[in-house]
Design a protein around this motif. Sequence first.
Motif, PDB file in Angstrom:
ATOM      1  N   LEU A 121      20.115  91.891 -20.005  1.00 56.38           N
ATOM      2  CA  LEU A 121      20.572  93.057 -20.752  1.00 56.38           C
ATOM      3  C   LEU A 121      20.187  94.296 -19.951  1.00 56.38           C
ATOM      4  O   LEU A 121      19.018  94.456 -19.591  1.00 56.38           O
ATOM      5  N   ALA A 122      21.156  95.155 -19.665  1.00 53.93           N
ATOM      6  CA  ALA A 122      20.898  96.372 -18.898  1.00 53.93           C
ATOM      7  C   ALA A 122      20.901  97.568 -19.841  1.00 53.93           C
ATOM      8  O   ALA A 122      21.869  97.790 -20.574  1.00 53.93           O
ATOM      9  N   LEU A 123      19.824  98.338 -19.796  1.00 51.57           N
ATOM     10  CA  LEU A 123      19.662  99.498 -20.665  1.00 51.57           C
ATOM     11  C   LEU A 123      19.371 100.739 -19.831  1.00 51.57           C
ATOM     12  O   LEU A 123      18.654 100.669 -18.828  1.00 51.57           O
ATOM     13  N   ALA A 124      19.884 101.871 -20.258  1.00 48.02           N
ATOM     14  CA  ALA A 124      19.566 103.133 -19.602  1.00 48.02           C
ATOM     15  C   ALA A 124      18.172 103.583 -20.008  1.00 48.02           C
ATOM     16  O   ALA A 124      17.748 103.396 -21.158  1.00 48.02           O
ATOM     17  N   ALA A 125      17.440 104.169 -19.071  1.00 49.50           N
ATOM     18  CA  ALA A 125      16.124 104.715 -19.381  1.00 49.50           C
ATOM     19  C   ALA A 125      16.264 105.861 -20.372  1.00 49.50           C
ATOM     20  O   ALA A 125      17.241 106.605 -20.344  1.00 49.50           O
ATOM     21  N   VAL A 126      15.285 105.976 -21.266  1.00 51.87           N
ATOM     22  CA  VAL A 126      15.291 107.090 -22.205  1.00 51.87           C
ATOM     23  C   VAL A 126      14.473 108.240 -21.623  1.00 51.87           C
ATOM     24  O   VAL A 126      13.575 108.042 -20.809  1.00 51.87           O
ATOM     25  N   ARG A 127      14.811 109.435 -22.031  1.00 51.66           N
ATOM     26  CA  ARG A 127      14.134 110.630 -21.548  1.00 51.66           C
ATOM     27  C   ARG A 127      12.724 110.725 -22.129  1.00 51.66           C
ATOM     28  O   ARG A 127      12.457 110.277 -23.228  1.00 51.66           O
ATOM     29  N   GLY A 128      11.817 111.337 -21.384  1.00 57.70           N
ATOM     30  CA  GLY A 128      10.475 111.583 -21.882  1.00 57.70           C
ATOM     31  C   GLY A 128       9.476 110.549 -21.407  1.00 57.70           C
ATOM     32  O   GLY A 128       9.726 109.784 -20.475  1.00 57.70           O
ATOM     33  N   THR A 129       8.338 110.515 -22.072  1.00 60.44           N
ATOM     34  CA  THR A 129       7.261 109.596 -21.734  1.00 60.44           C
ATOM     35  C   THR A 129       6.797 108.862 -22.983  1.00 60.44           C
ATOM     36  O   THR A 129       7.017 109.314 -24.109  1.00 60.44           O
ATOM     37  N   GLY A 145      15.594 102.337 -10.611  1.00 60.00           N
ATOM     38  CA  GLY A 145      16.046 103.703 -10.867  1.00 60.00           C
ATOM     39  C   GLY A 145      15.971 104.027 -12.344  1.00 60.00           C
ATOM     40  O   GLY A 145      14.911 103.900 -12.964  1.00 60.00           O
ATOM     41  N   ASP A 146      17.083 104.409 -12.937  1.00 52.89           N
ATOM     42  CA  ASP A 146      17.133 104.752 -14.357  1.00 52.89           C
ATOM     43  C   ASP A 146      17.704 103.631 -15.214  1.00 52.89           C
ATOM     44  O   ASP A 146      18.171 103.871 -16.332  1.00 52.89           O
ATOM     45  N   VAL A 147      17.664 102.403 -14.685  1.00 58.32           N
ATOM     46  CA  VAL A 147      18.186 101.246 -15.412  1.00 58.32           C
ATOM     47  C   VAL A 147      17.081 100.220 -15.615  1.00 58.32           C
ATOM     48  O   VAL A 147      16.342  99.893 -14.672  1.00 58.32           O
ATOM     49  N   PHE A 148      16.964  99.730 -16.834  1.00 55.60           N
ATOM     50  CA  PHE A 148      16.042  98.644 -17.146  1.00 55.60           C
ATOM     51  C   PHE A 148      16.846  97.354 -17.296  1.00 55.60           C
ATOM     52  O   PHE A 148      17.856  97.334 -18.022  1.00 55.60           O
ATOM     53  N   VAL A 204      20.270  94.042 -29.545  1.00 59.58           N
ATOM     54  CA  VAL A 204      21.510  94.814 -29.395  1.00 59.58           C
ATOM     55  C   VAL A 204      22.034  95.265 -30.755  1.00 59.58           C
ATOM     56  O   VAL A 204      22.422  96.431 -30.930  1.00 59.58           O
ATOM     57  N   GLU A 205      22.027  94.368 -31.730  1.00 61.24           N
ATOM     58  CA  GLU A 205      22.552  94.735 -33.039  1.00 61.24           C
ATOM     59  C   GLU A 205      21.651  95.756 -33.732  1.00 61.24           C
ATOM     60  O   GLU A 205      22.140  96.695 -34.366  1.00 61.24           O
ATOM     61  N   ALA A 206      20.336  95.592 -33.600  1.00 64.22           N
ATOM     62  CA  ALA A 206      19.411  96.524 -34.235  1.00 64.22           C
ATOM     63  C   ALA A 206      19.558  97.928 -33.655  1.00 64.22           C
ATOM     64  O   ALA A 206      19.548  98.913 -34.396  1.00 64.22           O
ATOM     65  N   VAL A 229      23.055 100.839 -24.196  1.00 64.66           N
ATOM     66  CA  VAL A 229      23.342  99.540 -23.586  1.00 64.66           C
ATOM     67  C   VAL A 229      24.406  99.744 -22.511  1.00 64.66           C
ATOM     68  O   VAL A 229      25.532 100.152 -22.809  1.00 64.66           O
ATOM     69  N   LEU A 230      24.064  99.476 -21.266  1.00 66.59           N
ATOM     70  CA  LEU A 230      24.992  99.667 -20.155  1.00 66.59           C
ATOM     71  C   LEU A 230      25.901  98.460 -19.979  1.00 66.59           C
ATOM     72  O   LEU A 230      27.100  98.597 -19.791  1.00 66.59           O
TER      73      LEU A 230
END
Length: 245
Positions: A57-65, A19-22, A36-38, A49-50
């Motif tokens: 590490l779970a990250l939210a998808a960013v908008r756009g392409t 879905g919208d999670v990496f 994470v620190e950067a 960071v979710l």
Amino acid sequence: MEEVEVVVAHDERATLRVGDVFLKVDADRARTDVEVEAMAMAPIPTPEVLWRQPPVLALAAVRGTALGRLGEPSPASPAAWAAVGAAVRTLHDAPLPPWPGRSPDEIAARLDVECEWLVANGVLPIDLVTRNRHIAEAALRPWTPVFTHGDLQITHVFVDGDEVTGVIDWSEASRGDALFDLATLTLGHEEHLADVVAGYGTDVDLDVIRAWWSWRSLTAARWLVEHGFDPSAPGCEFDVLRSRM
């Protein structure tokens, strides 16, 4: 039920999208610590960071392409490329991260090792390697360290129209040469170099950027081959090296 998409996978790390999670899986905790620190320090858009539970590490998808892909024409406008140049300048003007980057001596040593491998294994003609190695040496000069992303490939930069919406994959972030970031961003897309430099907003040494193109293409080849990628694909690293001849 949402499908699981394998974004990238090799024996060092893997990234999955649900879905919208990496979900990034990396056995090297130090790389994830840096990422994470950067992202927390960077003054430009980064993924949220979710949660984190090593080695995931779970990250939210960013908008756009993505700005584009190596070997393919970029769908982004010149204004979008200029906006990315401005974002990179904002990053480079930020306070330095607390951890060091590679020294010119370390970078020169890697160039030596990888050029020897390319020639010894007959991967590229010796004259092609020799010419690009000579070009690459122009990058091996003293520089004033800045906060660099360290792996600013165009697939790691996302835009929505002319707006930069997110920069991903920060595990190589460190103190480094500003022109290395600009070179990585424009590798294989020389037609957008002027747009990026215009957005960056200050004079840059184009010969050093071209030197970093040669350095990166020479030093990345073995890793790409060993991890199932093809640097000989049209428009990719080997074509970049041939364009310098």
